[in-house]
Design an enzyme around this catalytic site. Structure first.
Site: not given
Length: 326
Positions: A119, A127, A199, A209, A221, A237, A252
Protein backbone atom coordinates in the site's frame (compact mmCIF):
# COMPACT_ATOMS: atom_id res chain seq x y z
CA UNK A 1 -20.22 -9.37 60.67
CA UNK A 2 -16.79 -8.52 59.31
CA UNK A 3 -15.29 -10.15 56.17
CA UNK A 4 -12.59 -12.76 56.72
CA UNK A 5 -11.57 -12.69 53.05
CA UNK A 6 -9.85 -9.34 52.59
CA UNK A 7 -8.17 -8.84 49.19
CA UNK A 8 -6.86 -5.49 50.41
CA UNK A 9 -4.28 -7.34 52.52
CA UNK A 10 -2.32 -7.94 49.31
CA UNK A 11 -2.50 -4.35 48.06
CA UNK A 12 -0.04 -2.73 50.45
CA UNK A 13 3.17 -1.35 49.01
CA UNK A 14 5.44 -4.14 50.20
CA UNK A 15 3.45 -7.07 48.87
CA UNK A 16 1.64 -5.47 45.91
CA UNK A 17 4.51 -5.95 43.40
CA UNK A 18 5.12 -9.50 44.65
CA UNK A 19 1.62 -10.62 43.71
CA UNK A 20 1.27 -8.60 40.50
CA UNK A 21 -0.02 -10.94 37.82
CA UNK A 22 1.16 -9.09 34.70
CA UNK A 23 4.46 -7.39 33.96
CA UNK A 24 5.42 -5.10 31.12
CA UNK A 25 9.07 -4.84 30.09
CA UNK A 26 11.04 -3.08 27.38
CA UNK A 27 11.82 -6.44 25.78
CA UNK A 28 8.08 -6.91 25.08
CA UNK A 29 7.97 -3.83 22.86
CA UNK A 30 8.61 -3.20 19.16
CA UNK A 31 9.15 0.38 17.98
CA UNK A 32 7.97 1.44 14.51
CA UNK A 33 10.53 3.35 12.41
CA UNK A 34 9.53 5.30 9.29
CA UNK A 35 12.22 5.69 6.63
CA UNK A 36 11.51 8.14 3.82
CA UNK A 37 13.39 8.06 0.52
CA UNK A 38 11.92 11.42 -0.54
CA UNK A 39 13.58 13.58 2.11
CA UNK A 40 17.08 14.56 3.24
CA UNK A 41 16.00 15.59 6.71
CA UNK A 42 13.64 14.46 9.43
CA UNK A 43 10.00 15.32 8.86
CA UNK A 44 7.68 15.48 11.87
CA UNK A 45 4.51 13.41 11.62
CA UNK A 46 1.93 15.97 12.67
CA UNK A 47 -0.77 13.53 13.77
CA UNK A 48 1.69 11.40 15.75
CA UNK A 49 3.54 13.70 18.18
CA UNK A 50 7.12 12.65 18.86
CA UNK A 51 7.53 10.64 15.66
CA UNK A 52 9.32 11.57 12.44
CA UNK A 53 9.98 10.22 9.02
CA UNK A 54 13.74 9.93 8.71
CA UNK A 55 15.89 9.85 5.56
CA UNK A 56 17.75 6.64 4.76
CA UNK A 57 20.97 8.33 5.87
CA UNK A 58 19.55 8.70 9.40
CA UNK A 59 17.95 5.27 9.74
CA UNK A 60 20.83 3.98 11.86
CA UNK A 61 20.74 7.03 14.14
CA UNK A 62 17.00 6.62 14.58
CA UNK A 63 17.35 2.97 15.55
CA UNK A 64 20.19 3.80 17.95
CA UNK A 65 17.80 6.21 19.67
CA UNK A 66 15.33 3.37 20.11
CA UNK A 67 17.96 0.99 21.46
CA UNK A 68 19.12 3.55 24.00
CA UNK A 69 15.72 3.31 25.74
CA UNK A 70 16.02 -0.45 26.24
CA UNK A 71 13.75 -1.47 23.36
CA UNK A 72 15.48 -4.19 21.35
CA UNK A 73 13.28 -4.58 18.26
CA UNK A 74 12.13 -2.24 15.49
CA UNK A 75 9.60 -2.52 12.68
CA UNK A 76 10.75 -0.73 9.53
CA UNK A 77 8.20 0.98 7.26
CA UNK A 78 9.23 2.69 4.03
CA UNK A 79 8.11 5.67 1.99
CA UNK A 80 9.52 5.17 -1.53
CA UNK A 81 10.89 7.76 -3.93
CA UNK A 82 8.27 6.78 -6.52
CA UNK A 83 5.09 4.74 -6.84
CA UNK A 84 3.38 2.75 -9.58
CA UNK A 85 0.36 0.51 -10.04
CA UNK A 86 2.14 -2.66 -8.87
CA UNK A 87 4.25 -1.17 -6.07
CA UNK A 88 7.51 -2.22 -7.71
CA UNK A 89 9.66 -0.21 -5.27
CA UNK A 90 8.47 -2.55 -2.50
CA UNK A 91 10.60 -5.38 -3.85
CA UNK A 92 13.40 -3.39 -5.54
CA UNK A 93 16.93 -4.29 -4.47
CA UNK A 94 17.65 -0.61 -3.91
CA UNK A 95 14.27 0.14 -2.34
CA UNK A 96 13.98 2.33 0.73
CA UNK A 97 13.43 -0.52 3.20
CA UNK A 98 16.13 -2.65 1.64
CA UNK A 99 18.69 0.16 1.88
CA UNK A 100 17.71 1.05 5.43
CA UNK A 101 17.76 -2.55 6.62
CA UNK A 102 21.24 -3.12 5.21
CA UNK A 103 22.52 -0.14 7.15
CA UNK A 104 20.65 -0.95 10.36
CA UNK A 105 21.72 -4.59 10.48
CA UNK A 106 25.32 -3.72 9.64
CA UNK A 107 25.68 -1.01 12.27
CA UNK A 108 23.33 -1.87 15.16
CA UNK A 109 22.30 -4.83 17.31
CA UNK A 110 18.59 -4.21 16.78
CA UNK A 111 16.26 -7.06 15.94
CA UNK A 112 14.87 -5.87 12.61
CA UNK A 113 11.35 -6.69 11.47
CA UNK A 114 9.97 -5.41 8.18
CA UNK A 115 6.40 -4.67 7.19
CA UNK A 116 5.54 -6.56 3.99
CA UNK A 117 2.75 -4.85 2.07
CA UNK A 118 2.28 -2.84 -1.10
CA UNK A 119 0.00 0.00 0.00
CA UNK A 120 2.86 2.43 0.65
CA UNK A 121 4.30 1.68 -2.81
CA UNK A 122 1.26 1.67 -5.09
CA UNK A 123 0.03 4.87 -6.69
CA UNK A 124 -3.55 3.85 -5.81
CA UNK A 125 -2.78 3.10 -2.15
CA UNK A 126 -4.31 -0.38 -2.10
CA UNK A 127 -2.49 -3.46 -0.85
CA UNK A 128 -2.05 -5.31 -4.12
CA UNK A 129 -2.74 -5.53 -7.84
CA UNK A 130 -6.05 -3.87 -8.68
CA UNK A 131 -8.90 -5.58 -10.43
CA UNK A 132 -9.85 -3.95 -13.71
CA UNK A 133 -12.13 -0.92 -13.25
CA UNK A 134 -11.67 -1.03 -9.46
CA UNK A 135 -11.43 2.75 -9.31
CA UNK A 136 -14.92 3.08 -10.75
CA UNK A 137 -16.66 0.10 -9.18
CA UNK A 138 -16.95 -0.05 -5.37
CA UNK A 139 -17.49 -3.83 -5.51
CA UNK A 140 -13.96 -4.39 -6.85
CA UNK A 141 -10.57 -4.01 -5.18
CA UNK A 142 -7.47 -6.20 -5.24
CA UNK A 143 -6.65 -9.33 -7.21
CA UNK A 144 -5.72 -11.76 -4.48
CA UNK A 145 -3.65 -14.39 -6.23
CA UNK A 146 -1.72 -12.02 -8.48
CA UNK A 147 -0.73 -10.06 -5.38
CA UNK A 148 0.82 -13.10 -3.68
CA UNK A 149 3.82 -13.23 -6.00
CA UNK A 150 4.63 -9.57 -5.30
CA UNK A 151 4.40 -10.12 -1.54
CA UNK A 152 6.69 -13.13 -1.89
CA UNK A 153 9.24 -11.07 -3.82
CA UNK A 154 9.05 -8.26 -1.27
CA UNK A 155 9.63 -10.56 1.70
CA UNK A 156 12.58 -12.27 0.03
CA UNK A 157 14.14 -8.92 -0.82
CA UNK A 158 13.86 -7.88 2.82
CA UNK A 159 15.51 -11.10 3.95
CA UNK A 160 18.29 -10.60 1.41
CA UNK A 161 18.86 -7.13 2.89
CA UNK A 162 19.25 -8.64 6.36
CA UNK A 163 15.81 -8.52 7.99
CA UNK A 164 15.54 -10.81 11.00
CA UNK A 165 11.77 -11.26 10.61
CA UNK A 166 9.16 -10.32 8.02
CA UNK A 167 5.61 -9.24 8.81
CA UNK A 168 3.01 -9.47 6.01
CA UNK A 169 0.15 -7.08 6.67
CA UNK A 170 -2.01 -7.08 3.53
CA UNK A 171 -4.63 -9.64 4.66
CA UNK A 172 -4.27 -11.36 1.30
CA UNK A 173 -5.51 -14.96 1.41
CA UNK A 174 -2.50 -17.28 1.24
CA UNK A 175 0.10 -14.60 1.95
CA UNK A 176 1.88 -16.55 4.70
CA UNK A 177 2.15 -19.69 2.61
CA UNK A 178 3.45 -17.80 -0.42
CA UNK A 179 6.04 -15.94 1.65
CA UNK A 180 7.12 -19.08 3.52
CA UNK A 181 7.65 -20.87 0.23
CA UNK A 182 9.58 -17.93 -1.18
CA UNK A 183 11.83 -17.60 1.85
CA UNK A 184 12.55 -21.33 1.96
CA UNK A 185 13.34 -21.50 -1.74
CA UNK A 186 15.76 -18.57 -1.35
CA UNK A 187 17.60 -20.27 1.54
CA UNK A 188 16.00 -18.11 4.24
CA UNK A 189 14.27 -20.94 6.06
CA UNK A 190 15.44 -19.47 9.38
CA UNK A 191 13.65 -16.14 8.86
CA UNK A 192 10.37 -16.18 10.83
CA UNK A 193 7.06 -14.70 9.74
CA UNK A 194 4.98 -12.53 12.04
CA UNK A 195 1.65 -12.45 10.28
CA UNK A 196 -0.87 -9.66 10.68
CA UNK A 197 -3.19 -12.62 10.99
CA UNK A 198 -6.21 -10.73 12.31
CA UNK A 199 -6.28 -7.22 10.88
CA UNK A 200 -9.54 -5.31 10.99
CA UNK A 201 -10.76 -2.62 8.61
CA UNK A 202 -10.51 -0.08 11.40
CA UNK A 203 -11.09 3.64 11.81
CA UNK A 204 -8.09 3.77 14.15
CA UNK A 205 -5.48 3.77 11.34
CA UNK A 206 -5.79 7.41 10.23
CA UNK A 207 -2.54 8.88 11.58
CA UNK A 208 -0.50 5.96 10.23
CA UNK A 209 -1.71 6.72 6.73
CA UNK A 210 -0.27 10.22 7.16
CA UNK A 211 2.97 8.75 8.48
CA UNK A 212 3.44 6.18 5.73
CA UNK A 213 1.66 8.01 2.90
CA UNK A 214 -0.45 4.92 2.29
CA UNK A 215 -4.07 6.04 2.21
CA UNK A 216 -6.19 4.55 -0.60
CA UNK A 217 -6.70 6.95 -3.50
CA UNK A 218 -10.28 5.69 -3.76
CA UNK A 219 -12.57 3.33 -1.89
CA UNK A 220 -11.52 1.51 1.26
CA UNK A 221 -10.08 -1.83 2.33
CA UNK A 222 -13.23 -3.56 3.54
CA UNK A 223 -12.91 -6.29 0.89
CA UNK A 224 -9.66 -7.62 2.31
CA UNK A 225 -9.44 -6.42 5.91
CA UNK A 226 -11.80 -7.93 8.49
CA UNK A 227 -15.21 -6.65 9.49
CA UNK A 228 -14.94 -5.15 13.03
CA UNK A 229 -18.20 -6.93 13.87
CA UNK A 230 -16.66 -10.40 13.46
CA UNK A 231 -15.11 -12.38 16.30
CA UNK A 232 -15.31 -16.03 15.23
CA UNK A 233 -13.75 -15.21 11.86
CA UNK A 234 -10.58 -14.10 13.66
CA UNK A 235 -9.81 -17.66 14.71
CA UNK A 236 -10.39 -18.90 11.19
CA UNK A 237 -7.94 -16.32 9.84
CA UNK A 238 -5.35 -17.13 12.47
CA UNK A 239 -5.72 -20.88 11.95
CA UNK A 240 -5.10 -20.55 8.22
CA UNK A 241 -1.89 -18.62 8.89
CA UNK A 242 -0.73 -21.20 11.40
CA UNK A 243 -1.30 -23.95 8.84
CA UNK A 244 0.66 -21.96 6.25
CA UNK A 245 3.68 -21.54 8.53
CA UNK A 246 3.27 -18.36 10.57
CA UNK A 247 5.62 -18.13 13.55
CA UNK A 248 3.89 -15.23 15.36
CA UNK A 249 0.24 -14.12 15.13
CA UNK A 250 -0.66 -10.43 15.32
CA UNK A 251 -3.98 -8.81 16.16
CA UNK A 252 -4.48 -5.26 14.85
CA UNK A 253 -5.69 -2.92 16.35
CA UNK A 254 -5.00 -3.73 19.98
CA UNK A 255 -7.19 -1.86 22.46
CA UNK A 256 -10.59 -2.18 20.71
CA UNK A 257 -9.92 -5.89 20.12
CA UNK A 258 -8.65 -7.22 23.44
CA UNK A 259 -11.27 -9.97 23.26
CA UNK A 260 -9.67 -11.12 20.01
CA UNK A 261 -6.19 -11.05 21.55
CA UNK A 262 -7.50 -13.31 24.33
CA UNK A 263 -9.24 -15.65 21.86
CA UNK A 264 -6.07 -16.06 19.79
CA UNK A 265 -3.96 -16.54 22.92
CA UNK A 266 -6.21 -19.32 24.20
CA UNK A 267 -6.57 -21.09 20.86
CA UNK A 268 -2.94 -21.19 19.67
CA UNK A 269 0.43 -21.94 21.22
CA UNK A 270 2.35 -19.48 19.03
CA UNK A 271 3.51 -16.09 20.34
CA UNK A 272 0.81 -13.44 20.00
CA UNK A 273 1.48 -9.81 19.09
CA UNK A 274 -0.83 -6.82 19.47
CA UNK A 275 -0.51 -3.62 17.45
CA UNK A 276 -1.18 -0.51 19.54
CA UNK A 277 -2.08 1.49 16.47
CA UNK A 278 -1.66 5.13 15.52
CA UNK A 279 -5.21 6.16 16.37
CA UNK A 280 -4.86 4.79 19.88
CA UNK A 281 -1.61 6.72 20.25
CA UNK A 282 -3.01 9.94 18.82
CA UNK A 283 -6.16 10.00 20.93
CA UNK A 284 -4.22 9.62 24.18
CA UNK A 285 -1.92 12.44 23.13
CA UNK A 286 -4.89 14.63 22.24
CA UNK A 287 -6.58 14.00 25.59
CA UNK A 288 -3.32 14.62 27.45
CA UNK A 289 -2.81 17.89 25.57
CA UNK A 290 -6.23 18.98 26.88
CA UNK A 291 -5.18 18.08 30.40
CA UNK A 292 -7.80 15.36 30.59
CA UNK A 293 -5.47 12.37 31.01
CA UNK A 294 -2.00 11.60 32.31
CA UNK A 295 -0.22 10.48 29.12
CA UNK A 296 2.39 8.20 30.65
CA UNK A 297 -0.04 6.54 33.04
CA UNK A 298 -2.72 5.88 30.43
CA UNK A 299 -0.18 4.66 27.87
CA UNK A 300 1.29 2.23 30.39
CA UNK A 301 -2.16 1.01 31.41
CA UNK A 302 -3.13 0.51 27.76
CA UNK A 303 -0.08 -1.63 27.03
CA UNK A 304 -0.49 -3.54 30.27
CA UNK A 305 -4.05 -4.40 29.24
CA UNK A 306 -2.72 -5.97 26.04
CA UNK A 307 -0.23 -8.06 28.00
CA UNK A 308 -2.99 -9.07 30.41
CA UNK A 309 -5.21 -10.10 27.49
CA UNK A 310 -2.47 -12.43 26.27
CA UNK A 311 -0.10 -10.50 24.00
CA UNK A 312 3.54 -11.55 24.23
CA UNK A 313 4.74 -8.72 21.99
CA UNK A 314 3.38 -5.21 21.48
CA UNK A 315 4.10 -3.03 18.49
CA UNK A 316 3.58 0.51 19.79
CA UNK A 317 4.45 4.13 19.13
CA UNK A 318 4.80 4.51 22.90
CA UNK A 319 7.68 2.02 22.97
CA UNK A 320 10.49 4.43 23.71
CA UNK A 321 8.65 6.58 26.24
CA UNK A 322 7.29 3.62 28.15
CA UNK A 323 10.57 1.69 28.07
CA UNK A 324 12.39 4.57 29.68
CA UNK A 325 9.86 4.67 32.51
CA UNK A 326 9.86 0.96 33.31
Amino acid sequence: MFPTDRPRRLRTDGVRPLVSETELSASDLIAPVFVDATTDERVAIESMPGHDRVPVSEAVDRVEEVLATGVEAVMVFGIPESKDDTGSRAYAEDGVVQRAVRDITAETDAYVITDVCLCEYTDHGHCGVLEEHAADDPTLTVRNDETLDLLRKTAVSHAEAGADMVAPSSMTDGMVGAIREGLDDADFAEVPIMSYAVKYESAFYGPFRDAADGAPAFGDRRHYQMDPANRREALREARLDVEEGADVLMVKPGLPYLDIVRDVREEFDLPVAAYNVSGEYAMLHAAADRGWLDLEATAHESLLSMKRAGADLILTYFAEDIAESL
